[in-house]
Design an enzyme around this catalytic site. Structure first.
Site, short mmCIF file in Angstrom:
data_model
loop_
_atom_site.label_atom_id
_atom_site.label_comp_id
_atom_site.label_asym_id
_atom_site.label_seq_id
_atom_site.Cartn_x
_atom_site.Cartn_y
_atom_site.Cartn_z
N HIS A 184 -8.28 -5.03 -0.06
CA HIS A 184 -6.94 -4.43 0.01
C HIS A 184 -6.05 -5.18 1.02
O HIS A 184 -4.87 -5.40 0.75
CB HIS A 184 -7.12 -2.97 0.44
CG HIS A 184 -5.88 -2.14 0.40
ND1 HIS A 184 -5.16 -1.93 -0.76
CD2 HIS A 184 -5.24 -1.42 1.37
CE1 HIS A 184 -4.13 -1.13 -0.49
NE2 HIS A 184 -4.15 -0.81 0.80
N SER A 208 0.83 -1.19 0.00
CA SER A 208 0.00 0.00 0.00
C SER A 208 0.88 1.26 0.00
O SER A 208 1.65 1.45 -0.94
CB SER A 208 -0.97 -0.05 1.19
OG SER A 208 -2.00 0.87 1.03
N ASP A 225 -9.51 -5.46 -4.43
CA ASP A 225 -8.99 -4.30 -3.69
C ASP A 225 -9.88 -3.08 -3.96
O ASP A 225 -10.06 -2.69 -5.10
CB ASP A 225 -7.55 -4.03 -4.15
CG ASP A 225 -6.81 -3.04 -3.27
OD1 ASP A 225 -7.45 -2.15 -2.70
OD2 ASP A 225 -5.57 -3.17 -3.18
#
Lengths: 411, 411
Positions: free
Chosen positions: B391, B194, B358
């Site tokens: 995610h 991320s 995600d």
């Protein structure tokens, strides 16, 4: 003659999808064609108001009086058996189709499928839509609703959070009273998107003998845990705004900052990344304010979402928003212990429209709803709506299912 | 012997995924096995602090001093060419693996792949992770960071919003200084999830001669419009909390209500409806408080998300959250005019891990990032991570890619 009119008006509807610039011309040609049959609805809508002296909620609390707005397209026939009820979504109103006057720039939200010759054909059906209780847009002059922002005649003050919590079944009960006031005992169909789908399921489960066809759009038979949490997140900004004041703000400043952020989150969640990334880039809201260098500077997409939220907040009420959150969270078809039993009571053949990229009502829950309705032999057909708008495909891409809706209504 | 240890410890990692109850036993057996090779890292971590007397940001503003925490697993070899840098995500810290002491119940977030015999093998590599500037968890005793909550020695008061806005490149520059303080000039690999992926891309683009392999996880080469808007929504609750006071709260009550709601939204968005609906049902938080009947009563999923948020808020700082939002929003690899040019500067073979469900970093943008890196002949391989966590698959399901990561590091 009738066939050629139908065909032309369907084409007009398609043109208006393609280009906003064509909408004016399309509307003119639509009205010209429509005028050639005496019975055709002219596309102009008058908002009307239905009043009940009092209404006792499913939970046993009394609201007096209850007033809700409604509008209709087409004519109720003598047998009163050509009625389609349209139930609205969370941020919606009874304005499903048509225009309030000829200069009105935006028609009702499902105008693409409601009108003369359209799938919900106003030459054939009497299509009626009503504002719900605790409608979000309490301050919209075209909305009439009863909720926390309404003056309680007993006190002369707005109800505020003394207003009883209401649920989807209450919305249905008030609609039932509205229909009965017009002598309507049966529905050819009930159709609604999102929160409107919940009302449609509830209608068909609570009154199976009155509902002949069911068309839920982008909604499942119950609010799933994901949506419980999403609705909780939507409520949070209002509750954080100090002006909310536990719901007691009608003599002071309303919690507009919170309400705007709540509405912004609704807009974002009801869309999809496919839309955001196809529609926006990384442009700044203001060429002189670099968002990477100033804490308060924004990107264009933030500005656009803020502008949409601001416009919506002008006619919305924060407590009504929170009451709608509660009503949606509480929803299980039948409002009993078991979703399975609630759905089993549905006898109406069901045409269920949904979107695979819906981030509000998970497609899995909608598919399971169809399977549960079908389990006892009731017909349930699933149709997907394509598009990059996620949940909103159910409102903005509804014309894709127009042909199937037309034949379903005729079956 | 080495092989059998590797094999056993991989199995241990798998067991600890299956059951929390097995974790203690698995850890014990892991430590027993590890002790049989002299060089093996023992799984215990010591947090250390790196200090720069001053640091001038990419935007030209000076912060003095800058202090960040770091930890390392394995031994730096004499050639100093066995270094893997781990860069952390938005709500993360430098605690990527191991435990602070033997009673520590939760290891670092990527412990499944970092350790003796694991894909990021501490018998072979020196794996180092650092806290970023403006780390969210400013009040976590195991985190050292510099940001708005840090005392500015010039004034003796917390910086507050006088702290300069920093960006992902600033995080990289401080990491570079940390590495240089240990004589490290080249990275065998840089890997992060991320926001950590953004730092990894930036490292490889800014210093292509120093980065030999790139492993970005659940992150694209730029923050897309969807994520710009999502981050904006994350920031809103803090800004709505009256205690935020435009960032000036260090002498009064911090905006904890807003911070909790911001963190709740992060948890929700970083997951997926597949997880929510598989993990929760419609249970109430409190059997005596029916959420359908009381405005303030909640469902179990709301309570759980609130509890998670409350625990996280205890060690987090609201201004740091807002600064991280800004840093993430500003990100385009290379921080120049063109993402294409920024990615073209990457020479390191890239193993890009992502999740198709995600909802934070859209998979489309990640795939386009891989294509852009590949356009000039640099190798870029995409590997998907399966799971119902959206995610978060990039953090929680990373062991799926363990074998591929192991071979990629050896190529």
């Amino acid at each position: 003659m009738h066939n050629s009119i139908s065909h032309s008006t369907v084409n007009v509807a398609r043109h208006s999808q393609c280009s906003l610039n064509l909408a004016g011309a399309a509307l003119a040609s639509f009205m010209l064609l429509a005028s050639s049959t005496a019975a055709a609805w002219d596309g102009l809508v008058e908002k009307q108001v239905f009043e009940m002296e009092e209404y006792t909620t499913v939970s046993g609390e009394t609201i007096a009086p209850v007033r809700i707005g409604w509008e209709a397209y087409g004519e109720l026939n003598e047998e009163k058996d050509n009625v389609i009820l349209i139930t609205h979504f969370f941020s919606g109103t009874s304005h499903a189709a048509g225009r309030y006057d000829e200069d009105d720039t935006a028609p009702g939200y499902w105008d693409a499928i409601i009108g003369p010759g359209k799938p919900l054909d106003t030459d054939e059906y009497y299509i009626i839509a009503s504002d719900t209780l605790v409608n979000l847009n309490a301050h919209d002059p075209n909305v009439t609703t009863t909720g926390p922002a309404t003056t309680n005649p007993e006190t002369g003050e707005p109800w505020g959070t003394d207003f009883p919590l209401v649920n989807i079944r209450d919305f249905v009960e008030v609609q039932k009273a509205l229909l009965e006031s017009q002598g309507i005992e049966r529905l050819h169909a009930v159709m609604g998107a999102s929160m409107g789908a919940l009302q449609a399921y509830e209608w068909a489960s609570a009154y199976p003998e009155r509902v002949e066809r069911l068309i839920p759009v982008i909604g499942g038979g119950a609010t799933d845990p994901w949506l419980l949490a999403t609705l909780s997140a939507w409520a949070a900004p209002i509750r954080l705004d100090a002006n909310w004041n536990e719901g007691d703000y009608y003599t002071g400043e309303p919690p507009l900052d919170g309400l705007r952020e709540s509405l912004k989150l609704v807009t974002l969640n009801a869309n999809h990344w496919q839309w955001a990334n196809a529609t926006f880039d990384r442009s700044w809201a203001n060429n002189d304010a670099n968002p990477a260098r100033e804490l308060d500077a924004r990107y264009a997409i933030e500005q656009t979402l803020d502008d949409i939220a601001e416009a919506r907040a002008e006619v919305a009420d924060a407590n009504h928003f929170l009451y709608l959150v509660k009503a949606n969270q509480a929803f299980v078809t039948g409002h009993g212990d078991s979703l399975k039993e609630g759905l089993a009571r549905i006898d109406a053949p069901s045409l269920i429209l949904y979107s695979e990229n819906d981030l509000v009502f998970a497609p899995q829950g909608i598919r399971e709803t169809a399977e549960t309705i079908e389990a006892d032999g009731t017909e349930a057909e699933l149709v997907t709506l394509e598009g990059n708008r996620g949940h909103l495909n159910g409102v903005l891409a509804i014309d894709q299912a127009g042909d199937r809706i037309r034949t379903f209504l005729a079956e």
